[in-house]
Write a protein that holds these residues in place. Structure first.
Motif, PDB file in Angstrom:
ATOM      1  N   PHE A  90       0.840  -1.197   0.000  1.00  0.00           N
ATOM      2  CA  PHE A  90       0.000   0.000   0.000  1.00  0.00           C
ATOM      3  C   PHE A  90       0.880   1.254   0.000  1.00  0.00           C
ATOM      4  CE2 PHE A  90      -2.411   3.348   2.065  1.00  0.00           C
ATOM      5  CZ  PHE A  90      -3.624   3.284   1.408  1.00  0.00           C
ATOM      6  N   THR A  91       1.919   1.234   0.830  1.00  0.00           N
ATOM      7  CA  THR A  91       2.808   2.393   0.935  1.00  0.00           C
ATOM      8  C   THR A  91       3.433   2.728  -0.420  1.00  0.00           C
ATOM      9  OG1 THR A  91       3.283   1.770   3.210  1.00  0.00           O
ATOM     10  CG2 THR A  91       4.842   3.290   2.173  1.00  0.00           C
ATOM     11  N   ARG A 134      -5.822  -2.695   9.856  1.00  0.00           N
ATOM     12  CA  ARG A 134      -5.523  -1.270   9.656  1.00  0.00           C
ATOM     13  C   ARG A 134      -6.513  -0.621   8.698  1.00  0.00           C
ATOM     14  NH1 ARG A 134       0.594  -1.446   7.625  1.00  0.00           N
ATOM     15  NH2 ARG A 134      -0.193  -3.327   6.614  1.00  0.00           N
ATOM     16  N   ARG A 136      -6.438   2.038   5.970  1.00  0.00           N
ATOM     17  CA  ARG A 136      -5.369   2.646   5.170  1.00  0.00           C
ATOM     18  C   ARG A 136      -5.887   3.913   4.505  1.00  0.00           C
ATOM     19  NH1 ARG A 136      -1.041  -1.154   4.484  1.00  0.00           N
ATOM     20  NH2 ARG A 136       0.010   0.813   4.790  1.00  0.00           N
ATOM     21  N   GLU A 146      -7.647  -3.277   5.923  1.00  0.00           N
ATOM     22  CA  GLU A 146      -6.879  -4.512   5.692  1.00  0.00           C
ATOM     23  C   GLU A 146      -6.825  -5.345   6.964  1.00  0.00           C
ATOM     24  OE1 GLU A 146      -3.745  -3.002   2.294  1.00  0.00           O
ATOM     25  OE2 GLU A 146      -3.017  -3.377   4.318  1.00  0.00           O
ATOM     26  N   SER A 168       5.697   0.940   6.939  1.00  0.00           N
ATOM     27  CA  SER A 168       5.250  -0.056   5.964  1.00  0.00           C
ATOM     28  C   SER A 168       5.638  -1.439   6.473  1.00  0.00           C
ATOM     29  CB  SER A 168       5.937   0.219   4.617  1.00  0.00           C
ATOM     30  OG  SER A 168       5.976  -0.964   3.845  1.00  0.00           O
ATOM     31  N   LEU A 169       4.662  -2.316   6.514  1.00  0.00           N
ATOM     32  CA  LEU A 169       4.927  -3.677   6.974  1.00  0.00           C
ATOM     33  C   LEU A 169       5.940  -4.370   6.048  1.00  0.00           C
ATOM     34  CD1 LEU A 169       3.620  -6.044   8.909  1.00  0.00           C
ATOM     35  CD2 LEU A 169       2.804  -6.796   6.699  1.00  0.00           C
ATOM     36  N   GLU A 225       1.847 -14.561   4.252  1.00  0.00           N
ATOM     37  CA  GLU A 225       0.816 -13.555   4.516  1.00  0.00           C
ATOM     38  C   GLU A 225      -0.535 -14.001   3.972  1.00  0.00           C
ATOM     39  OE1 GLU A 225       1.114  -9.953   2.125  1.00  0.00           O
ATOM     40  OE2 GLU A 225      -0.487  -8.980   3.238  1.00  0.00           O
TER      41      GLU A 225
END
Ligand code: GLP
Length: 248
Positions: A90-91, A134, A136, A146, A168-169, A225
């Protein structure tokens, strides 16, 4: 003062729709900004408020305008074009588009995975997973919710030292844990927003949601994930390049 033509064969609400679309095209009404209220428009145009409401409702249905509950009616932003060919976070997506990513952490913890989710991740039921939910945002506009699960053994202690409202993960996984994500399987389905989602995403109850599931693999070939995301249907457009495959 704008005069609508009451004798025209075109209904008044259609004329109001055209008037509003002209205001958007000319830049008088700006993308992302609030338009005048129903009452103010009915005074300016000298028409019944219900007629204005019908015009606005249809422009909302068509996606030109959007209602933010408790705030007003806004000119929709052009949709966010998301390419489906590359595995990005996403970032990265927001930064590439020149928007400022941020998140609101709704919940975070390490929990034993359920039987159903264990299958998605190909791990034994009960194995610990990092759960991170989260909201976003891009330039403070909510884009998606998410619900992520990540196999905890790959990133011990990740929730302790990081603030995922701004980090950012994927970057933390790569730089701190050396977890390189190389492939993901993704599916997208349409559904309506729940009341909780519509509140968080600042959309109308029952507005369209793109429900996206991602299973992501690391370089070791393991599934690490499993994320289920609710993307705001009015703010996203997914794009993919398709190639003809004669052997298919
Ligand atoms: C995308 C994916 C998610 C992933 C997230 C990571 O939005 N759909 O599956 O977890 O990116 O984002 P970030 O690295 O910005 O935290």
């Amino acid at each position: 003062m704008i005069v609508l033509d009451a004798n025209s064969s075109k209904p008044l609400y259609e004329q109001i729709k055209e008037y509003i679309l002209r205001q958007i095209q000319s830049g008088t009404y700006v993308h992302g900004e609030r338009i005048p209220s129903e009452r103010s428009l009915s005074e300016t145009l000298n028409v019944n408020r219900l007629t204005v409401k019908k015009a606005l409702d249809e422009l909302v249905q068509a996606g030109h305008l959007s209602v933010q509950i408790g705030k007003g009616t806004y000119v929709s932003q052009p949709k966010f074009d998301l390419q489906l060919e590359t595995l990005t976070s996403f970032t990265e997506e927001m930064t590439r588009r020149g928007q400022r990513p941020s998140s609101r952490v709704l919940s975070a913890g390490v929990l034993p995975v359920t039987l159903a989710d264990a299958r998605k991740l190909s791990i034994p039921p009960g194995e610990p997973v990092v759960m991170l939910v989260r909201l976003r945002l891009a330039d403070d506009v909510p884009m998606a919710i998410e619900r992520l699960q990540f196999v905890a053994s790959h990133c011990p202690g990740i929730l302790d030292g990081h603030d995922f409202s701004r980090e950012s993960l994927y970057e933390v996984l790569l730089h701190e844990y050396g977890v390189q994500l190389i492939r993901a399987e993704q599916s997208i389905e349409a559904r309506r927003a729940t009341s909780e989602e519509s509140r968080l995403l600042e959309i109308m109850p029952n507005d369209p949601i793109l429900d996206m599931t991602r299973v992501t693999y690391s370089t070791s070939g393991q599934r690490v994930e499993y994320t289920r995301s609710a993307y705001c249907g009015s703010r996203y457009k997914f794009q993919a390049v398709l190639k003809y495959n004669p052997t298919h």
